[in-house]
Design a protein around this motif. Structure first.
Motif, PDB file in Angstrom:
ATOM      1  N   ASN A  28      79.311 -45.828  14.485  1.00  0.00           N
ATOM      2  CA  ASN A  28      78.977 -46.372  13.133  1.00  0.00           C
ATOM      3  C   ASN A  28      78.789 -45.514  11.904  1.00  0.00           C
ATOM      4  N   PRO A  39      79.428 -52.737  11.974  1.00  0.00           N
ATOM      5  CA  PRO A  39      78.612 -52.081  12.860  1.00  0.00           C
ATOM      6  C   PRO A  39      78.534 -52.639  14.453  1.00  0.00           C
ATOM      7  N   VAL A  83      77.323 -50.760   7.684  1.00  0.00           N
ATOM      8  CA  VAL A  83      76.585 -49.973   8.193  1.00  0.00           C
ATOM      9  C   VAL A  83      75.579 -49.562   7.344  1.00  0.00           C
ATOM     10  N   GLU A  88      70.840 -46.987  11.303  1.00  0.00           N
ATOM     11  CA  GLU A  88      71.546 -46.309  12.302  1.00  0.00           C
ATOM     12  C   GLU A  88      70.458 -45.086  12.879  1.00  0.00           C
TER      13      GLU A  88
END
Length: 120
Positions: A28, A39, A83, A88
């Protein structure tokens, strides 16, 4: 041989799951600026590893806990990319914590096994 011990097989499955989540996070992040990239999202870890015994029908769910099922997240940016670097990084920290938990469980179980063998 050690995979027949339920706590060790569960710890191994959790470590593999955390590793797969880390790989998904890396993919990602590598595609954070790729137009149209959606993602990857990993399924939650299921501790219903082989060898565990369900004590009631809804206990453990009956799956192996080793596999990771992937779903695609939503596209949230105008270029179709979904994303979020911040999200993340949080996922990477959670995967690292889960991996540490798995290693701690493995270490503890091995310490118990070593102690039981040493006293014989």
């Amino acid at each position: 041989m050690l995979d027949h011990i339920p706590i060790l097989s569960t710890a191994s499955a959790l470590a593999r799951h955390a590793g797969a989540r880390t790989e998904g996070t890396a993919r990602n992040l590598a595609n954070a600026d790729t137009p149209g990239w959606r993602p990857l999202r990993a399924s939650p870890f299921d501790p219903g590893a082989p060898g565990l015994r369900a004590t009631r029908p809804d206990h453990l769910g009956g799956s192996s806990g080793a596999a990771v099922e992937w779903t695609l997240g939503a596209a949230t940016k105008p270029n179709g990319n979904g994303v979020s670097v911040e999200a993340e990084m949080v996922e990477a920290a959670r995967a690292r914590a889960d991996h540490g938990l798995a290693l701690g469980a493995w270490r503890g179980a091995m310490d118990v096994l070593r102690a039981s063998v040493a006293t014989r």
